[in-house]
Every structure is written in C-alpha cells, then in structure tokens.
Motif scaffolding. Structure first.
Motif, PDB file in Angstrom:
ATOM      1  N   ALA A 128      37.753  41.276  48.547  1.00  0.00           N
ATOM      2  CA  ALA A 128      36.293  41.136  48.423  1.00  0.00           C
ATOM      3  C   ALA A 128      35.962  39.838  48.121  1.00  0.00           C
ATOM      4  O   ALA A 128      34.930  39.267  48.870  1.00  0.00           O
ATOM      5  N   ASP A 144      30.573  45.561  42.614  1.00  0.00           N
ATOM      6  CA  ASP A 144      31.108  46.435  44.009  1.00  0.00           C
ATOM      7  C   ASP A 144      31.953  47.480  43.522  1.00  0.00           C
ATOM      8  O   ASP A 144      32.190  48.626  44.274  1.00  0.00           O
ATOM      9  N   ALA A 166      30.456  40.606  45.139  1.00  0.00           N
ATOM     10  CA  ALA A 166      31.343  39.758  45.478  1.00  0.00           C
ATOM     11  C   ALA A 166      30.605  38.662  46.297  1.00  0.00           C
ATOM     12  O   ALA A 166      31.145  37.429  46.390  1.00  0.00           O
TER      13      ALA A 166
END
Length: 293
Positions: free
Chosen positions: A12, A148, A179
C-alpha cells in the motif's frame, strides 16, 4: 529528475509512493520480492523499473540500489516479527548508506518516538535510531492509523453484517490517513530534500470517532452500519501487539496536527475519511469470501 528506489512497492505505502513519483515525472525503481506479481505488473505498465530485492539478501539490495538517488523505505513486522523488522530495516539502511544515496525517506508510525509500549512502534523507532546514526540525509514520516485497514480484515467482515467492529469507545477520536496521502507526502519529501532532511513528521489526513466512522461507512456503503466496541481482551487473544496499540489509542490518543498539515502542505491533496470511504468499491469488497480467521 530523480531515480528513487521504493521498497514495499507492491504494498500500500510503497505502491502509493511509486505512483506519486511516476506521476511527477521521476524514475522509480520498484523493489519487490515478487517481480512477477500483478501489483508489480501494474507498476511496470506505468513506467517503473521492477527489481527483485529481499531484505534478507544483502547482495540483492546492493544491486537494486546501485544507480539510484534516493530511497523510500518501509518495514513491517506483520508476517514475521518485530526483531525481524529491525534486522531487515537495519540491513536496508546499511545498504543505502554503502550506496551513498543522497536521501532516505523512512515511514514509521505516529508517536513511535514516544514511550507507547506498542511493540511494532518500538521496532520502528529502533530503525529510526539506526537511520539517524548512519550519516545519510534522512526524513522520517510517521503516519497515523491507516484508513485502508477499514476495507479489510475483521472490519470488512463486520461490515458485511452491518457492524463497524472496532476496539475503541464510540466517542474516542482517532487520527487517520489513507495510503494515497502517505505516498503523496513521501513524494513531496523526496522532491524537496533540502526542506525535509533531518525532520521527523507525524502525518494524518483526518480525525474521527468510531461513531462518526460508522456513519460515514453507512453512507458510503448504502446500508445501515452500527459501531460495536470490540473488547481489548478479545484483541489480545489474537495479537498482544495490536491490543497494546488500541490500548494506547484509547488512553493516550494518537494526536496529530491535521489542520496544520493541511495548511502547510496543500499540494498533498489530503483525503478526509469521507473522501476515502466513497472512493472504495464496496459492492466488490463486501461480496468477497471472508478469509479464515
């Protein structure tokens, strides 16, 4: 134009940093243990150079870093342990120092330089300390809690049943960041080396309580979602490390100056929790078969 080595490029944070640098016209050397993965192919299609590199293989690190200007470094204990994270982070920094890179941007965790008692914060702080000692120009970015994570794991499992299961009281604020914003800030620091060298910066994009997060998620998903506080005792049966982290969130809190960051670095294009939530493909995410716990 910079040539930046990016570790964790198929993950990420590294992926977001690689994409931000490529969009700004820089060369990216994406370091990964899985150069044939779909994530590596996606970066390759954007113009990144894909290089095999393994933190446990110093020769591969040396080869991958040769000819680069700067390094984006990210480490994790998840999948191994905190001792391995320190060992791998140290090896990466030593390889970068040997290659005489002009700048290392390392992502740690917000408050990792404080006495948190959180194992994976403490391991990151040890890597930070080694980074400061090797003599290479450095910047430490320390992200708050990852937005996330709300689209995976036990949170996603709970959302399938209309529950936002989170180990915090409904009214306890938490600072958050996606991210994409970590990657944008990292790219900014890499491009403005003189401004950011020698600085450690906690970063976050928004601050929300679990009750507010549940409301945002309900709107984004289009279904009722209610917050349910997961007991820390239950979290502790799964991970002492994560239990310590949530206990810190509840007691000390993860304060980051969101307003100041947005004012000082508008070019990052900060995303609120609402921005992040409405951008997710919830029908696809919620239709996926839950992974065994």
């Amino acid at each position: 134009m910079l040539t930046v080595a990016v570790t964790g490029a198929t993950g990420a944070q590294g992926g977001a940093t690689a994409r931000a640098l490529l969009a700004a016209g820089h060369q990216v050397r994406a370091l990964t243990r899985t150069p044939d993965s779909p994530a590596a192919d996606a970066l390759r299609s954007l113009g990144a150079q894909i290089r095999h590199a393994d933190f446990d293989d110093r020769a591969s690190l040396n080869a991958a870093l040769t000819g680069t200007d700067s390094l984006f470094a990210v480490t994790t204990p998840f999948g191994t342990d905190t001792a391995t994270e320190v060992q791998q982070g140290t090896a990466l920094i030593d390889a970068a120092a040997q290659a005489r890179l002009g700048h290392i941007v390392f992502t740690s965790a917000a408050h990792a330089d404080r006495s948190t008692g959180v194992p994976h914060y403490q391991s990151k702080h040890l890597v930070e300390q080694h980074l400061r000692a090797v003599g290479v120009p450095w910047t430490v970015l320390a992200p708050a809690a990852f937005m996330d994570n709300y689209a995976s794991g036990w949170t996603l499992d709970g959302l399938r049943d209309g529950t936002f299961a989170w180990p915090m009281p409904a009214d306890r604020p938490l600072t958050l960041i996606p991210a994409a914003d970590i990657g944008a800030f990292a790219a900014l620091a890499l491009q403005r080396r003189d401004e950011f060298t020698g600085h450690r910066i906690d970063i976050a994009s928004d601050e929300r309580t679990p009750a507010e997060m549940a409301e945002v998620l309900a709107t984004a998903i289009g279904l009722p979602v209610a917050h349910q506080e997961v007991p820390l005792a239950y979290v502790r049966t799964r991970s002492d490390d994560l239990a310590a982290m949530f206990e810190y969130f509840i007691t000390a809190g993860l304060d980051v100056d969101v307003t100041g960051l947005r004012r000082e670095y508008p070019e990052v294009g900060w995303h609120s929790f609402t921005d992040w939530a409405v951008a997710q493909d919830w029908p696809t995410l919620l239709s996926q078969t839950p992974k065994p716990q």
